[in-house]
Enzyme design. Sequence first.
Site, short mmCIF file in Angstrom:
data_model
loop_
_atom_site.label_atom_id
_atom_site.label_comp_id
_atom_site.label_asym_id
_atom_site.label_seq_id
_atom_site.Cartn_x
_atom_site.Cartn_y
_atom_site.Cartn_z
N LYS A 35 1.02 -1.43 0.18
CA LYS A 35 0.01 -0.28 0.12
C LYS A 35 0.46 1.31 0.22
O LYS A 35 1.70 1.16 0.40
CB LYS A 35 -1.46 -0.19 0.89
CG LYS A 35 0.01 -0.33 2.70
CD LYS A 35 -0.41 -0.12 3.73
CE LYS A 35 -0.56 -0.18 5.14
NZ LYS A 35 -1.17 -0.54 5.80
N ARG A 135 -11.59 0.71 13.18
CA ARG A 135 -11.37 1.54 12.66
C ARG A 135 -12.71 0.96 11.69
O ARG A 135 -13.71 1.34 11.38
CB ARG A 135 -10.12 1.68 11.94
CG ARG A 135 -9.35 2.47 11.12
CD ARG A 135 -8.66 2.43 10.96
NE ARG A 135 -7.48 1.38 10.00
CZ ARG A 135 -6.21 1.53 9.51
NH1 ARG A 135 -5.60 2.52 9.92
NH2 ARG A 135 -6.27 0.08 9.41
N TYR A 264 15.42 31.15 6.28
CA TYR A 264 13.98 32.15 7.36
C TYR A 264 14.01 32.03 8.80
O TYR A 264 14.95 30.93 9.27
CB TYR A 264 12.70 31.48 7.19
CG TYR A 264 12.43 30.55 5.66
CD1 TYR A 264 12.23 32.11 4.97
CD2 TYR A 264 12.46 29.43 4.74
CE1 TYR A 264 11.80 31.71 3.42
CE2 TYR A 264 11.75 29.11 3.60
CZ TYR A 264 11.53 30.63 2.72
OH TYR A 264 10.82 30.83 1.44
C1 LIG Z 1 -0.73 -1.55 6.71
C2 LIG Z 1 -0.98 -3.08 6.70
C3 LIG Z 1 0.14 -4.13 7.51
C4 LIG Z 1 0.77 -3.87 7.70
O1 LIG Z 1 1.70 -3.51 9.17
P1 LIG Z 1 3.50 -3.71 9.04
O2 LIG Z 1 3.43 -3.69 10.35
O3 LIG Z 1 3.63 -2.67 8.15
O4 LIG Z 1 3.85 -5.45 8.75
C5 LIG Z 1 -0.95 -5.73 7.84
N1 LIG Z 1 -2.26 -5.33 8.17
C6 LIG Z 1 -3.15 -4.58 7.45
C7 LIG Z 1 -4.64 -4.22 7.48
C8 LIG Z 1 -2.41 -3.17 7.64
O5 LIG Z 1 -3.25 -1.78 7.20
#
Ligand SMILES: *Cc1c(COP(=O)(O)O)cnc(C)c1O
Length: 407
Positions: A35, A135, A264
């Site tokens: 993702k 969630r 700045y």
């Molecule tokens: C992002 C995510 C993961 C991966 O988690 P990591 O700790 O980065 O390995 C697994 N499951 C869901 C539902 C996620 O949103």
Amino acid sequence: MAGTWIEVDLDAVVRNYQEVVKHLRSGARCMAVVKADAYGLGAIEVARALERAGCEAFAVTRVEEGLILREYGIRGIILVLGPTTKQEWPRAIAAQLQLTLSELSWIAELNESYSELGCPMPVQVHLKLETGMGRTGFRFSELEQLAISLTKAPQIDVQGVYTHFARAAQRDQRYTLEQYERFSAATIRLEELGICPTWKHVCNSAAFLDYPQWHHDFVRIGTLLIGHYPGQGFSGRLTLSDPWVARSQIVHLRKVPKGTNVGYQSIYRTKSETQLAVIPVGYADGFGLEPHFTPQGWIDFLKIVIKNLAALIGVFLGQERVELKGRSVRVAGKIGMQLTVLDVGMQDCALGDEVVIPLRRTVANPRISRKYIQGGQILSERILEEGISLVSTEYSVVEEFTGEGCR
Ligand SMILES: *Cc1c(COP(=O)(O)O)cnc(C)c1O
């Protein structure tokens, strides 16, 4: 963006994947979470490299992300973790994405959407159970209704059931254990109600490391693949490789006298004669940005207070540093939107010299080009033109995905 780029070593990502696979319980597989553009590394190249290395399943948050992976040739399972909309379903179904089901009201509609498409095979979904993340997902009290709705939806095939941990990376594991209890109770209840998903999966990176007994059919791994540990307490548990180096080149260099104000608000003033070097990267590129930090205890809280008090009197603790020819040099003054000044001292350096910059992966601007390295060579380069669309030296859209599905 000329002068600043990121090198992504795909071999390192693959090594991390293999390291995860080595520690899996037998029967479990690794679902690569790619993702958010594979946490900034670039989802297409990362997924392609992992698929070549034998990875059979991927996860993304949005339908759009899944469609892009299909378009660029990923053939494995692609699970969409986030909520989806009715408008997206036809395309998701045609591309054989697996969807997360987390709302009762979607069931009848999804079944109908699917029937309208006239597909020969049912749509594959994973049920998301809410166990403490707060969630998305079904609560225990909804399971009965869920089962009833599903029996009236023959086009929906429940492939998986999963949940997501809120505190797996924290030291106190009570909450995680409670979440797992709720997950177990819910899956038992589902079985009683006649719903027996093929796969169960609960582990993210942290839970994967701590609870081998919970690996089930898949573990969903993102953080470890990109070479990070999910928290400080996990260091050294696997042999991880870092695939990421961000570099920038000196584009302006000038010798200045003692007492020169920089940047700045003039918060920086040179203490002696020195050289100031400018690199073409700034906070609009993600440089110097840190996620909102919530103190986990009194020590954290004190650190924040001290840092802020020091800043008030003009002393900037934890100022960013970069690396120039193996030497650490400090950022002078505030990081600008697209330019940053370095105080490089009187060391020998020249226009065009490269510096290594600490750039957080997930906030690194996608406009910064990514050079993908495999076997020590640049395999491809990804360039996003300023505000325009994707161009690339190597990508070409592969032939349409032709699985068992329908279009
Ligand atoms: C992002 C995510 C993961 C991966 O988690 P990591 O700790 O980065 O390995 C697994 N499951 C869901 C539902 C996620 O949103």
